[in-house]
Design a protein around this motif. Structure first.
Motif, mmCIF file in Angstrom:
data_model
loop_
_atom_site.group_PDB
_atom_site.id
_atom_site.type_symbol
_atom_site.label_atom_id
_atom_site.label_comp_id
_atom_site.label_asym_id
_atom_site.label_seq_id
_atom_site.Cartn_x
_atom_site.Cartn_y
_atom_site.Cartn_z
ATOM 1 N N ALA A 44 21.979 27.825 -23.051
ATOM 2 C CA ALA A 44 22.931 26.914 -22.417
ATOM 3 C C ALA A 44 24.161 27.627 -21.867
ATOM 4 C CB ALA A 44 23.377 25.843 -23.418
ATOM 5 N N ALA A 45 24.327 28.912 -22.193
ATOM 6 C CA ALA A 45 25.478 29.671 -21.702
ATOM 7 C C ALA A 45 25.373 29.885 -20.193
ATOM 8 C CB ALA A 45 25.575 31.014 -22.419
ATOM 9 N N THR A 46 26.512 30.114 -19.561
ATOM 10 C CA THR A 46 26.567 30.427 -18.135
ATOM 11 C C THR A 46 26.585 31.939 -17.965
ATOM 12 O OG1 THR A 46 27.812 28.414 -17.639
ATOM 13 C CG2 THR A 46 27.917 30.191 -16.016
ATOM 14 N N PHE A 47 25.588 32.478 -17.277
ATOM 15 C CA PHE A 47 25.510 33.921 -17.077
ATOM 16 C C PHE A 47 25.906 34.263 -15.648
ATOM 17 C CE2 PHE A 47 22.844 37.697 -15.888
ATOM 18 C CZ PHE A 47 23.649 38.622 -16.550
ATOM 19 N N VAL A 48 26.784 35.243 -15.512
ATOM 20 C CA VAL A 48 27.252 35.688 -14.203
ATOM 21 C C VAL A 48 26.865 37.150 -14.015
ATOM 22 C CG1 VAL A 48 29.280 36.082 -12.757
ATOM 23 C CG2 VAL A 48 29.140 34.033 -14.191
ATOM 24 N N PRO A 49 25.870 37.437 -13.168
ATOM 25 C CA PRO A 49 25.412 38.818 -12.972
ATOM 26 C C PRO A 49 26.374 39.617 -12.090
ATOM 27 C CG PRO A 49 24.182 37.339 -11.570
ATOM 28 C CD PRO A 49 25.080 36.464 -12.402
ATOM 29 N N LEU A 50 26.165 40.930 -12.055
ATOM 30 C CA LEU A 50 27.048 41.820 -11.307
ATOM 31 C C LEU A 50 26.416 42.358 -10.026
ATOM 32 C CD1 LEU A 50 28.814 44.021 -14.031
ATOM 33 C CD2 LEU A 50 29.521 41.834 -13.060
ATOM 34 N N THR A 51 25.339 41.752 -9.567
ATOM 35 C CA THR A 51 24.740 42.195 -8.310
ATOM 36 C C THR A 51 24.775 41.071 -7.282
ATOM 37 O OG1 THR A 51 22.551 41.603 -9.167
ATOM 38 C CG2 THR A 51 23.217 43.923 -9.343
ATOM 39 N N SER A 52 24.552 41.461 -6.042
ATOM 40 C CA SER A 52 24.495 40.499 -4.930
ATOM 41 C C SER A 52 23.315 40.887 -4.048
ATOM 42 C CB SER A 52 25.801 40.550 -4.127
ATOM 43 O OG SER A 52 25.891 41.771 -3.416
ATOM 44 N N ASP A 53 23.155 40.191 -2.943
ATOM 45 C CA ASP A 53 22.065 40.490 -2.015
ATOM 46 C C ASP A 53 22.392 41.658 -1.085
ATOM 47 O OD1 ASP A 53 20.512 38.453 -3.041
ATOM 48 O OD2 ASP A 53 21.281 36.957 -1.631
ATOM 49 N N HIS A 54 23.576 42.207 -1.189
ATOM 50 C CA HIS A 54 23.953 43.324 -0.324
ATOM 51 C C HIS A 54 23.122 44.562 -0.661
ATOM 52 C CE1 HIS A 54 27.476 40.643 -0.163
ATOM 53 N NE2 HIS A 54 27.663 41.142 1.048
ATOM 54 N N PRO A 55 22.827 45.399 0.315
ATOM 55 C CA PRO A 55 21.977 46.565 0.051
ATOM 56 C C PRO A 55 22.612 47.635 -0.821
ATOM 57 C CG PRO A 55 22.720 46.541 2.343
ATOM 58 C CD PRO A 55 23.105 45.229 1.762
ATOM 59 N N THR A 56 23.938 47.695 -0.868
ATOM 60 C CA THR A 56 24.606 48.716 -1.682
ATOM 61 C C THR A 56 25.712 48.088 -2.519
ATOM 62 O OG1 THR A 56 26.364 49.237 -0.086
ATOM 63 C CG2 THR A 56 24.231 50.385 0.184
ATOM 64 N N PRO A 57 26.089 48.726 -3.638
ATOM 65 C CA PRO A 57 27.189 48.200 -4.447
ATOM 66 C C PRO A 57 28.519 48.283 -3.714
ATOM 67 C CG PRO A 57 26.455 50.320 -5.309
ATOM 68 C CD PRO A 57 25.457 49.899 -4.274
ATOM 69 N N GLU A 58 28.666 49.263 -2.815
ATOM 70 C CA GLU A 58 29.906 49.350 -2.036
ATOM 71 C C GLU A 58 30.095 48.094 -1.186
ATOM 72 O OE1 GLU A 58 28.779 53.476 -3.139
ATOM 73 O OE2 GLU A 58 27.676 51.783 -2.289
ATOM 74 N N GLN A 59 28.997 47.596 -0.630
ATOM 75 C CA GLN A 59 29.077 46.401 0.202
ATOM 76 C C GLN A 59 29.224 45.135 -0.635
ATOM 77 O OE1 GLN A 59 25.377 47.692 2.217
ATOM 78 N NE2 GLN A 59 26.345 47.024 4.118
ATOM 79 N N GLY A 60 28.661 45.131 -1.829
ATOM 80 C CA GLY A 60 28.671 43.920 -2.648
ATOM 81 C C GLY A 60 29.815 43.804 -3.630
ATOM 82 N N ALA A 61 30.577 44.876 -3.806
ATOM 83 C CA ALA A 61 31.591 44.905 -4.871
ATOM 84 C C ALA A 61 32.620 43.790 -4.748
ATOM 85 C CB ALA A 61 32.284 46.264 -4.896
ATOM 86 N N ALA A 62 33.064 43.497 -3.532
ATOM 87 C CA ALA A 62 34.107 42.474 -3.357
ATOM 88 C C ALA A 62 33.589 41.087 -3.721
ATOM 89 C CB ALA A 62 34.627 42.493 -1.923
ATOM 90 N N VAL A 63 32.351 40.782 -3.330
ATOM 91 C CA VAL A 63 31.759 39.483 -3.657
ATOM 92 C C VAL A 63 31.594 39.342 -5.170
ATOM 93 C CG1 VAL A 63 29.644 38.120 -3.480
ATOM 94 C CG2 VAL A 63 30.592 39.218 -1.456
ATOM 95 N N VAL A 64 31.113 40.404 -5.804
ATOM 96 C CA VAL A 64 30.935 40.372 -7.256
ATOM 97 C C VAL A 64 32.291 40.236 -7.952
ATOM 98 C CG1 VAL A 64 30.134 41.665 -9.264
ATOM 99 C CG2 VAL A 64 28.785 41.672 -7.156
ATOM 100 N N ALA A 65 33.295 40.945 -7.452
ATOM 101 C CA ALA A 65 34.626 40.872 -8.052
ATOM 102 C C ALA A 65 35.176 39.454 -8.011
ATOM 103 C CB ALA A 65 35.571 41.824 -7.327
ATOM 104 N N GLU A 66 34.998 38.785 -6.887
ATOM 105 C CA GLU A 66 35.488 37.412 -6.752
ATOM 106 C C GLU A 66 34.811 36.498 -7.777
ATOM 107 O OE1 GLU A 66 36.044 34.025 -3.235
ATOM 108 O OE2 GLU A 66 34.997 35.914 -2.817
ATOM 109 N N ARG A 67 33.533 36.711 -7.956
ATOM 110 C CA ARG A 67 32.755 35.925 -8.925
ATOM 111 C C ARG A 67 33.262 36.173 -10.352
ATOM 112 N NH1 ARG A 67 27.039 38.172 -8.871
ATOM 113 N NH2 ARG A 67 27.162 37.619 -6.677
#
Length: 222
Positions: free
Chosen positions: A91-114
């Motif tokens: 029942a817990a809410t899980f928030v992962p650290l990845t996105s659909d972006h091809p690299t972590p450099e591109q996805g870091a800002a979206v993940v940070a906001e989350r």
């Protein structure tokens, strides 16, 4: 004997973390738990998952993650879903650290906001440690180490020669935003590394040192 010790350690850590979550949920609507991946926390995850908690009010995220699909065998998110988010803990809410972006450099800002939208300060951060003294994805050989240790940013994309995949990590500053920090390690080799870390102060040599100056409850078994 060491396996029995490790199971007992996992149960003790689970009870301490469950108590921390209960204490914070008594005074706030939601509580955040930050966990680490790898093989060491598996028995801890199983023990914590069986604890009776108001899991629907608990948020879970990771200290770091490999930039791989969530279904990949070495995904920390997969580990958390399969080992921790079971039974009552589902029942817990899980928030992962990845996105659909091809690299972590591109996805870091979206993940940070989350991640920033979660219930900080975290009730507990559970850290692991590698034989090289890294914790989260703060690797001694990473060119981003200095940034990850000093930035006010929430997430840092990491590439280290010692690692097969690029990674994303919560910064040291973000990981420090917790009411309680736990270090969960097993084996004589890691105890020796921790002893070395305690005997010096060069954080870039052994990044776990970034967390030794604040209260850190160490859970170790042979």
């Amino acid at each position: 004997m060491s396996e029995q010790c490790r199971q007992q350690l996992a149960r003790q850590l689970a009870e301490a973390v469950a108590a921390a979550l209960r204490a914070d949920l008594a005074t706030q609507e939601r509580a955040l738990l930050v966990v680490s991946g790898g093989a060491t926390p598996e028995p801890f995850f199983a023990a914590l998952a069986s604890r009776e908690l108001p899991w629907a009010r608990v948020q879970v995220t990771l200290a770091d993650e490999r930039w791989v699909p969530e279904e990949a065998a070495d995904s920390n998110a997969r580990l958390v879903r399969e080992q921790l988010l079971q039974g009552p803990a589902a029942a817990a809410t899980f928030v992962p650290l990845t996105s659909d972006h091809p690299t972590p450099e591109q996805g870091a800002a979206v993940v940070a906001e989350r991640v920033e939208a979660l219930a900080w300060p975290a009730s507990a951060v559970i850290l692991g440690m590698g034989g090289d003294g890294h914790t989260a994805s703060l690797f001694p050989d990473s060119r981003e180490l200095a940034l990850a240790l000093t930035t006010d940013a929430t997430t840092v994309a990491v590439r280290a020669p010692s690692q097969l995949q690029p990674r994303i990590t919560l910064s040291a500053g973000r990981l420090h935003l917790a009411r309680r920090h736990f270090l969960h390690i097993t084996g004589g080799d890691k105890r020796a590394v921790l002893a070395r870390a305690l005997a010096g102060d060069d954080v870039r040599e052994l990044p776990i040192r970034a967390f030794l100056a604040c209260p850190l409850a160490t859970y170790w078994a042979p």
